[in-house]
Scaffold this active site. Sequence first.
Site, PDB file in Angstrom:
ATOM      1  N   LYS A   1      58.217  13.828  71.234  1.00 30.44           N
ATOM      2  CA  LYS A   1      58.779  12.684  71.473  1.00 30.44           C
ATOM      3  C   LYS A   1      58.773  11.709  70.440  1.00 30.44           C
ATOM      4  O   LYS A   1      58.744  12.325  69.232  1.00 30.44           O
ATOM      5  CB  LYS A   1      57.925  12.065  72.738  1.00 30.44           C
TER       6      LYS A   1
ATOM      7  N   ASP B   1      58.392  10.895  80.312  1.00 30.06           N
ATOM      8  CA  ASP B   1      57.773   9.766  79.765  1.00 30.06           C
ATOM      9  C   ASP B   1      56.748   8.717  80.132  1.00 30.06           C
ATOM     10  O   ASP B   1      56.292   7.962  79.457  1.00 30.06           O
ATOM     11  CB  ASP B   1      59.021   8.734  79.494  1.00 30.06           C
TER      12      ASP B   1
ATOM     13  N   SER C   1      65.195  19.748  79.282  1.00 36.33           N
ATOM     14  CA  SER C   1      65.523  18.353  78.581  1.00 36.33           C
ATOM     15  C   SER C   1      67.106  17.970  79.186  1.00 36.33           C
ATOM     16  O   SER C   1      68.089  18.601  78.962  1.00 36.33           O
ATOM     17  CB  SER C   1      65.787  18.825  77.041  1.00 36.33           C
TER      18      SER C   1
ATOM     19  N   ARG D   1      52.963  12.871  71.482  1.00 38.75           N
ATOM     20  CA  ARG D   1      52.084  11.615  72.360  1.00 38.75           C
ATOM     21  C   ARG D   1      50.783  12.458  72.881  1.00 38.75           C
ATOM     22  O   ARG D   1      49.932  11.778  73.260  1.00 38.75           O
ATOM     23  CB  ARG D   1      53.118  11.761  73.645  1.00 38.75           C
TER      24      ARG D   1
ATOM     25  N   GLN E   1      68.435  15.724  77.806  1.00 32.01           N
ATOM     26  CA  GLN E   1      69.368  15.240  76.375  1.00 32.01           C
ATOM     27  C   GLN E   1      69.999  16.441  76.249  1.00 32.01           C
ATOM     28  O   GLN E   1      71.272  16.400  75.855  1.00 32.01           O
ATOM     29  CB  GLN E   1      68.345  14.683  75.322  1.00 32.01           C
TER      30      GLN E   1
ATOM     31  N   LYS F   1      67.037   2.726  80.872  1.00 34.55           N
ATOM     32  CA  LYS F   1      67.444   2.900  79.269  1.00 34.55           C
ATOM     33  C   LYS F   1      68.532   4.068  79.263  1.00 34.55           C
ATOM     34  O   LYS F   1      69.557   4.064  78.634  1.00 34.55           O
ATOM     35  CB  LYS F   1      66.299   3.236  78.359  1.00 34.55           C
ATOM     36  N   SER F   2      68.151   5.252  80.115  1.00 34.03           N
ATOM     37  CA  SER F   2      69.114   6.558  80.195  1.00 34.03           C
ATOM     38  C   SER F   2      70.320   5.925  80.742  1.00 34.03           C
ATOM     39  O   SER F   2      71.307   6.438  79.984  1.00 34.03           O
ATOM     40  CB  SER F   2      68.395   7.467  81.050  1.00 34.03           C
TER      41      SER F   2
ATOM     42  N   ARG G   1      61.995  14.290  64.258  1.00 28.74           N
ATOM     43  CA  ARG G   1      62.102  14.809  65.671  1.00 28.74           C
ATOM     44  C   ARG G   1      63.134  16.147  65.647  1.00 28.74           C
ATOM     45  O   ARG G   1      64.176  16.175  64.757  1.00 28.74           O
ATOM     46  CB  ARG G   1      62.624  14.169  66.820  1.00 28.74           C
TER      47      ARG G   1
HETATM   48  C1  S3P Z   1      66.105  10.920  78.305  1.00 24.90           C
HETATM   49  C2  S3P Z   1      65.436  12.489  78.493  1.00 24.90           C
HETATM   50  C3  S3P Z   1      64.001  12.578  78.415  1.00 24.90           C
HETATM   51  C4  S3P Z   1      63.203  11.432  77.952  1.00 24.90           C
HETATM   52  C5  S3P Z   1      64.109  10.594  77.156  1.00 24.90           C
HETATM   53  C6  S3P Z   1      65.242   9.823  77.918  1.00 24.90           C
HETATM   54  C7  S3P Z   1      67.442  10.918  78.694  1.00 24.90           C
HETATM   55  O1  S3P Z   1      64.259  13.456  77.132  1.00 24.90           O
HETATM   56  O2  S3P Z   1      61.948  11.838  77.378  1.00 24.90           O
HETATM   57  O3  S3P Z   1      63.144   9.170  77.032  1.00 24.90           O
HETATM   58  O4  S3P Z   1      67.883   9.610  78.828  1.00 24.90           O
HETATM   59  O5  S3P Z   1      68.275  11.847  78.697  1.00 24.90           O
HETATM   60  P1  S3P Z   1      64.134  15.058  77.016  1.00 24.90           P
HETATM   61  O6  S3P Z   1      65.573  15.440  77.490  1.00 24.90           O
HETATM   62  O7  S3P Z   1      64.158  15.450  75.652  1.00 24.90           O
HETATM   63  O8  S3P Z   1      63.226  15.511  77.895  1.00 24.90           O
END
Ligand code: S3P
Length: 451
Positions: free
Chosen positions: A355, A328, A175, A359, A177, A29-30, A130
């Site tokens: 999340k 995750d 993070s 969770r 993200q 997914k990422s 969120r």
């Molecule tokens: C992700 C980063 C993670 C993860 C998410 C996917 C990404 O989140 O929990 O499912 O693709 O960069 P965080 O960056 O908030 O930890």
Amino acid sequence: MSPSAGSVRPLAALASGPLRGRIRIPGDKSISHRALMLGALAIGETVIEGLLEGGDVLATAEAMRAFGATVTRQAPGRWTVNGLGVGGLLEPEDVVDFGNAGTGVRLAMGLASNQATTVTFTGDASLRRRPMGRILDPLRRMGVQVLARSKDRLPLTLKGPDVALPIDYRVPVASAQVKSAVLLAGLNAPGVTRLVEPVATRDHTERMLAAFGAAIEIETNADGERVISLEGQRDLRPQSVEVPGDPSAAAFPIVAALIVEGSDITVESVLLNPLRSGLLETLIEMGGDITIEKRRTVGGESVGDIRVRASRLRAVNVPAGRAPSMIDEYPILAVAGSFAEGRTVMEGLGELRVKESDRIAAVAAGLAANGIACEEGPESLVVTGGSGVGGGRVTTHLDHRIAMSFLVLGLATADRVAIDDAAPIATSFPEFRDLMTGLGARFEELEPPAS
Ligand code: S3P
């Protein structure tokens, strides 16, 4: 309608015989989100093989179209993106709705707010709860103006500056993200955007930026922290991206095979990036019979086939420092812990509270509903194995990973485990039920509540 909205679908998992067979799980997914986004910035055709066609990634594909990129599904998993150049995204005509996709919206806020356009972002009920402040803080420093109805929550309108400012930024939470949003915003800032990452998180953005020809450098400073420098306003070159199998999706059949007696399965072509491999490491420490076969490199990432045989598990203490590499995977690890001898202690889980659901609370409530002893701390979970029999009904709070984790639990408990809604599973792993059924898992659809 948001991409993840749909009717509620209660489902139960029933005690199942041995799980057997080979499966290929969908693309990561990422990496899928990032391939679509960088494709939208590169002039020319990016070809993506093995794109995850789950709701979250489809929302990102739709968003890239709204920004003016040409995104085409050529065949199952094979997509092309014709991009617009760094700084060339158009202003969408409508609100951009990311459904349940936290990664999609957070990365896109970085991607799209470094240029003089005004964009309104929103998402489903889970995503609107969120925190977005962690993304907005650095973006504000780059010159982005933010309009919010309720503080730092979606829906949010972001007005980009005429010229984005490159910043020096120390990522305050572990993070990927946040890191990625700043890097994507830095792509159109003149000069060098510099990030210090005290705790290493998944590095797909850095790897993919380098592959697309961005001027990115990664060093380690005297304190052992990663320092990432990106020079902005350079063109990106379109790429062929092959997306490896998602380890966060593979986690569900892997744990299912460990806990359902007599099982022996192989999950093919799973991403083995060490920044994503904390669960495998932990399960092996717990005595899981897991072997990696045919290790190879796909699209610049290490992948392998993972063979798993049912095992007698022992509880372990999972160190807090391992959390970023399995962030995750704690809900499904808690399920593995339910079958391990002793107390599985999981610490450093503060991020789990923000999340798709809280969770820590959702796992603790779900385990309790199935008679499994669990202690919930502010940032920790302790699960005592061997205590539960199932029979509970679990509230999933629009959270795909809570849904899949508790269905896996029900495959190995004497009594069935029901979840209130299986629909969100399609956000990340639409094939979950079919693939699991193919291995021998048994599910039963339940009547939706009268509305
Ligand atoms: C992700 C980063 C993670 C993860 C998410 C996917 C990404 O989140 O929990 O499912 O693709 O960069 P965080 O960056 O908030 O930890």
